[in-house]
Write a protein that holds these residues in place. Structure first.
Motif, PDB file in Angstrom:
ATOM      1  N   VAL A   1       0.840  -1.196   0.000  1.00  0.00           N
ATOM      2  CA  VAL A   1       0.000   0.000   0.000  1.00  0.00           C
ATOM      3  C   VAL A   1       0.877   1.249   0.000  1.00  0.00           C
ATOM      4  CG1 VAL A   1      -1.678   1.328   1.348  1.00  0.00           C
ATOM      5  CG2 VAL A   1      -1.979  -1.139   1.074  1.00  0.00           C
ATOM      6  N   ARG A   2       1.892   1.270   0.841  1.00  0.00           N
ATOM      7  CA  ARG A   2       2.799   2.432   0.881  1.00  0.00           C
ATOM      8  C   ARG A   2       3.575   2.577  -0.422  1.00  0.00           C
ATOM      9  NH1 ARG A   2       4.566   1.840   7.171  1.00  0.00           N
ATOM     10  NH2 ARG A   2       2.828   3.062   7.971  1.00  0.00           N
ATOM     11  N   GLY A   3       3.815   1.474  -1.100  1.00  0.00           N
ATOM     12  CA  GLY A   3       4.537   1.513  -2.368  1.00  0.00           C
ATOM     13  C   GLY A   3       3.801   2.271  -3.458  1.00  0.00           C
ATOM     14  N   ASP A   4       2.506   2.452  -3.307  1.00  0.00           N
ATOM     15  CA  ASP A   4       1.724   3.177  -4.311  1.00  0.00           C
ATOM     16  C   ASP A   4       1.587   4.671  -4.018  1.00  0.00           C
ATOM     17  OD1 ASP A   4       1.244   1.220  -6.204  1.00  0.00           O
ATOM     18  OD2 ASP A   4      -0.663   0.589  -5.337  1.00  0.00           O
ATOM     19  N   GLN A   5       2.186   5.156  -2.940  1.00  0.00           N
ATOM     20  CA  GLN A   5       2.062   6.567  -2.571  1.00  0.00           C
ATOM     21  C   GLN A   5       2.456   7.508  -3.708  1.00  0.00           C
ATOM     22  OE1 GLN A   5      -0.038   6.452   0.183  1.00  0.00           O
ATOM     23  NE2 GLN A   5       0.940   8.402   0.398  1.00  0.00           N
ATOM     24  N   LEU A   6       3.624   7.304  -4.278  1.00  0.00           N
ATOM     25  CA  LEU A   6       4.078   8.196  -5.352  1.00  0.00           C
ATOM     26  C   LEU A   6       3.210   8.068  -6.591  1.00  0.00           C
ATOM     27  CD1 LEU A   6       7.962   7.920  -5.024  1.00  0.00           C
ATOM     28  CD2 LEU A   6       6.505   9.853  -4.409  1.00  0.00           C
ATOM     29  N   ALA A   7       2.723   6.867  -6.855  1.00  0.00           N
ATOM     30  CA  ALA A   7       1.863   6.664  -8.023  1.00  0.00           C
ATOM     31  C   ALA A   7       0.563   7.454  -7.884  1.00  0.00           C
ATOM     32  CB  ALA A   7       1.564   5.180  -8.202  1.00  0.00           C
ATOM     33  N   TRP A   8      -0.054   7.401  -6.707  1.00  0.00           N
ATOM     34  CA  TRP A   8      -1.300   8.157  -6.506  1.00  0.00           C
ATOM     35  C   TRP A   8      -1.043   9.660  -6.593  1.00  0.00           C
ATOM     36  CZ3 TRP A   8      -5.551   6.149  -7.637  1.00  0.00           C
ATOM     37  CH2 TRP A   8      -5.853   4.825  -7.331  1.00  0.00           C
ATOM     38  N   LYS A   9       0.065  10.108  -6.037  1.00  0.00           N
ATOM     39  CA  LYS A   9       0.397  11.535  -6.113  1.00  0.00           C
ATOM     40  C   LYS A   9       0.576  11.947  -7.572  1.00  0.00           C
ATOM     41  CE  LYS A   9       3.543  15.045  -4.278  1.00  0.00           C
ATOM     42  NZ  LYS A   9       2.763  16.074  -4.860  1.00  0.00           N
ATOM     43  N   GLU A  10       1.295  11.127  -8.319  1.00  0.00           N
ATOM     44  CA  GLU A  10       1.515  11.430  -9.733  1.00  0.00           C
ATOM     45  C   GLU A  10       0.197  11.470 -10.503  1.00  0.00           C
ATOM     46  OE1 GLU A  10       4.217   9.808 -13.468  1.00  0.00           O
ATOM     47  OE2 GLU A  10       4.484   8.916 -11.495  1.00  0.00           O
ATOM     48  N   LEU A  11      -0.689  10.517 -10.255  1.00  0.00           N
ATOM     49  CA  LEU A  11      -1.992  10.513 -10.928  1.00  0.00           C
ATOM     50  C   LEU A  11      -2.815  11.741 -10.555  1.00  0.00           C
ATOM     51  CD1 LEU A  11      -3.088   6.776 -10.767  1.00  0.00           C
ATOM     52  CD2 LEU A  11      -2.647   8.128 -12.830  1.00  0.00           C
ATOM     53  N   SER A  12      -2.670  12.195  -9.333  1.00  0.00           N
ATOM     54  CA  SER A  12      -3.440  13.368  -8.906  1.00  0.00           C
ATOM     55  C   SER A  12      -2.921  14.658  -9.540  1.00  0.00           C
ATOM     56  CB  SER A  12      -3.428  13.495  -7.380  1.00  0.00           C
ATOM     57  OG  SER A  12      -2.174  13.905  -6.906  1.00  0.00           O
ATOM     58  N   GLU A  13      -1.764  14.587 -10.175  1.00  0.00           N
ATOM     59  CA  GLU A  13      -1.157  15.771 -10.798  1.00  0.00           C
ATOM     60  C   GLU A  13      -0.895  15.576 -12.295  1.00  0.00           C
ATOM     61  OE1 GLU A  13       2.374  16.133  -8.440  1.00  0.00           O
ATOM     62  OE2 GLU A  13       1.280  16.975  -6.725  1.00  0.00           O
TER      63      GLU A  13
ATOM     64  N   ASN B   1       2.403   6.450 -19.269  1.00  0.00           N
ATOM     65  CA  ASN B   1       3.799   6.127 -18.993  1.00  0.00           C
ATOM     66  C   ASN B   1       4.282   6.882 -17.758  1.00  0.00           C
ATOM     67  OD1 ASN B   1       4.293   4.485 -21.410  1.00  0.00           O
ATOM     68  ND2 ASN B   1       3.838   6.402 -22.456  1.00  0.00           N
ATOM     69  N   PRO B   2       3.682   6.597 -16.613  1.00  0.00           N
ATOM     70  CA  PRO B   2       4.059   7.332 -15.407  1.00  0.00           C
ATOM     71  C   PRO B   2       5.451   6.948 -14.926  1.00  0.00           C
ATOM     72  CG  PRO B   2       2.586   5.546 -14.849  1.00  0.00           C
ATOM     73  CD  PRO B   2       2.672   5.581 -16.353  1.00  0.00           C
ATOM     74  N   MET B   3       6.088   7.862 -14.238  1.00  0.00           N
ATOM     75  CA  MET B   3       7.388   7.563 -13.637  1.00  0.00           C
ATOM     76  C   MET B   3       7.210   6.563 -12.492  1.00  0.00           C
ATOM     77  SD  MET B   3       9.246  11.300 -13.573  1.00  0.00           S
ATOM     78  CE  MET B   3      10.536  10.658 -12.526  1.00  0.00           C
ATOM     79  N   ASN B   4       6.065   6.637 -11.817  1.00  0.00           N
ATOM     80  CA  ASN B   4       5.774   5.772 -10.671  1.00  0.00           C
ATOM     81  C   ASN B   4       4.434   5.072 -10.904  1.00  0.00           C
ATOM     82  OD1 ASN B   4       7.967   6.768  -8.803  1.00  0.00           O
ATOM     83  ND2 ASN B   4       6.933   8.670  -9.311  1.00  0.00           N
TER      84      ASN B   4
END
Length: 111
Positions: free
Chosen positions: A59-71, A80-83
């Motif tokens: 769950v913590r491993g997806d933190q950056l992915a969710w932040k990136e999707l929100s921006e 092609n997200p970085m995270n």
């Protein structure tokens, strides 16, 4: 968990929906962090502790992915997200098994 690219693959969204994607994902980093913290701070039976720790890490491993999707600012960055979000694992079912609960798919089928 449904992955974001499956939305586009199903042709239910387009690049004109990026503002809505950002809006829908805006609360996810905090909610994801709160969920992981709640799991980590709760008491669990010893036989479930290892699988709970694994789930917390996932769950913590997806933190950056969710932040990136929100921006996200472009369809290219969406695809092609970085995270990228992690693929679904069997960890939730492992946790449920250690807690003596049925697999989630069994519950969904019976409803």
């Amino acid at each position: 968990m449904t992955r974001a690219n499956k939305v586009w693959d199903a042709e239910k969204a387009s690049s004109s929906d990026l503002r809505q994607v950002r809006s829908a994902c805006k609360a996810m980093p905090a909610a994801n962090r709160q969920f992981a913290d709640g799991l980590a701070s709760s008491s669990w039976p010893s036989e479930a502790q290892e699988s709970i720790s694994l789930l917390v890490d996932e769950v913590r491993g997806d933190q950056l992915a969710w932040k990136e999707l929100s921006e996200v600012s472009s369809e290219g960055k969406f695809f092609n997200p970085m995270n990228p979000l992690k693929e679904d694992t069997k960890t939730p079912d492992l946790v449920r098994a250690h807690l003596g609960l049925p697999a989630a798919e069994d519950i969904e089928e019976s409803e």
